[in-house]
Scaffold this motif. Sequence first.
Motif, short mmCIF file in Angstrom:
data_model
loop_
_atom_site.label_atom_id
_atom_site.label_comp_id
_atom_site.label_asym_id
_atom_site.label_seq_id
_atom_site.Cartn_x
_atom_site.Cartn_y
_atom_site.Cartn_z
N SER A 1 5.62 -3.51 2.82
CA SER A 1 4.54 -4.78 3.26
C SER A 1 3.34 -5.06 1.87
CB SER A 1 2.99 -4.06 3.76
OG SER A 1 4.38 -3.78 5.28
N LYS A 2 4.00 -4.67 0.63
CA LYS A 2 2.92 -4.82 0.12
C LYS A 2 2.95 -6.03 -1.19
CE LYS A 2 5.33 -2.03 -3.39
NZ LYS A 2 5.05 -0.48 -4.78
N TYR A 3 4.96 -6.82 -0.93
CA TYR A 3 5.29 -7.63 -1.58
C TYR A 3 5.04 -9.11 0.21
CZ TYR A 3 7.59 -4.63 -4.09
OH TYR A 3 7.85 -3.71 -5.02
N ARG B 1 6.43 -9.11 4.27
CA ARG B 1 5.04 -8.85 5.28
C ARG B 1 5.57 -9.54 6.78
NH1 ARG B 1 -0.27 -9.26 2.54
NH2 ARG B 1 0.33 -7.90 1.12
N ALA C 1 -2.05 -2.47 1.43
CA ALA C 1 -1.86 -4.42 1.05
C ALA C 1 -2.54 -5.16 1.14
CB ALA C 1 -1.20 -4.72 0.55
N GLU C 2 -3.18 -5.16 2.28
CA GLU C 2 -4.19 -5.80 3.20
C GLU C 2 -5.74 -5.59 3.51
OE1 GLU C 2 -1.70 -7.67 7.22
OE2 GLU C 2 -0.67 -5.68 6.49
N SER D 1 4.34 3.69 5.71
CA SER D 1 4.04 2.33 5.16
C SER D 1 2.36 2.73 4.58
CB SER D 1 3.11 1.16 5.98
OG SER D 1 2.41 1.95 7.53
N ASP E 1 -0.49 5.24 2.64
CA ASP E 1 -0.69 5.80 1.26
C ASP E 1 -1.54 7.43 1.87
OD1 ASP E 1 -3.48 5.73 0.74
OD2 ASP E 1 -2.76 4.00 -0.62
#
Length: 395
Positions: free
Chosen positions: A40-42, A46, A186-187, A219, A221
């Motif tokens: 999802s960081k790309y 996503r 990432a969101e 997904s 960290d």
Amino acid sequence: MSQIPTIKQVRAYTLKGGGADYHDQADGHWIDDHIATPMSKYPEFRQSRRSFGINVLGTLVVEIEDSAGNVGFAVTTGGEPAAYIVEKHLARFLEGAKVTDIERIWDQMYLSTLYYGRKGIVINTISGVDLAMWDLLGKVRGEPVHQLLGGAVRDELQFYATGARPDLAQNMGFIGGKMPLHHGPAEGEEGLRRNLEELATMRERVGPDFWLMLDCWMSLDLNYATRLAQGAQAHGLKWIEEALPPDDYWGYAALKKNVPTGMLVTTGEHEATRWGFRQLLEMGCCDIIQPDVGWCGGITELLKISALADAHQALVIPHGSSVYSYHFVATRHNSPFAEFLMMAPKADEVVPMFHPQLLGEPVPVQGRMRLSALDKPGFGVELNPACELQRPYTH
Ligand SMILES: C[C@H](O)[C@H](O)CC(=O)C(=O)O
Ligand SMILES: [Mg+2]
């Protein structure tokens, strides 16, 4: 004593379109709707997991025929690469062996693939062969697999449902609902707020007592997972699942210490063999392990994983895996309930988990399944002849 049949032929086929590769669904399915993943960081990957190739493998079907004409089979995720491994490598350990030689065959499959295997697709493949062996033995003996495993410890299985609509699952009689997490790190803060809002909305719909869980599909960290767990406490989250990538045992051990008291940490659907689970258990990574019977090494290996978990006071709630999980769960004290993956596109009705590949696949009724639904030889299912099998390799 009657003579034990020997294995005459092993055959590997592939299939596409749902079933054991349950992520291979058409557009509009809840299972492919902006679910948080490590990709999802790309941003371009996503919205859809199929966009990064979650469904490239398809289903592997393993068929094993014995000298008396009995045929055992199993399905798992693996497709063409797995079919190659079965035909060109593993078949040699089965053909000519007795149908009861399950333990030795497992050992030979595992040891002979160590130099390129250990996890992932090779262990999926070994799992498929192992499950087909158990199915065959059940058919030879005329007994369900749960009986071969030492017998059931309960008359009825209880299920929680995984899907986008725990509120509907509650009406269908399930004991809880596990939702996919929609937004990854990432969101940013906005994504975290939305994740918590979705949970809060669902809690309002289902009331205070229904179990609600979040599936994070590797997904997050550690920092994000910790903040999500802390925020989710106000909404009565029962467990946070697969928050981190499967190799981050250290992260899981830290997360387990960080989550609010009473909230459970679960993981393991992408872990394999007694060695991988030993690492999770000895490092105190989680409260519940979730091996997938079709991916962790099959029933033969799951028996060992389960005993290890029991000695660490951890529950074993297998991931998905349909009848392969049902027969196992029925026989274990430390597997008090099971998962049911809602495969209806809107998660609004119960359809067999491996639909359309199996005939006779039992489903929970009012969130429960009577043991009698499993009282057929082997795993009690047949391949659906309407699904067209391909055999890409022979040996
Ligand atoms: C919903 C999850 O992202 C995944 O597709 C299924 C899963 O991890 C589970 O059932 O557990
Ligand atoms: Mg999961």
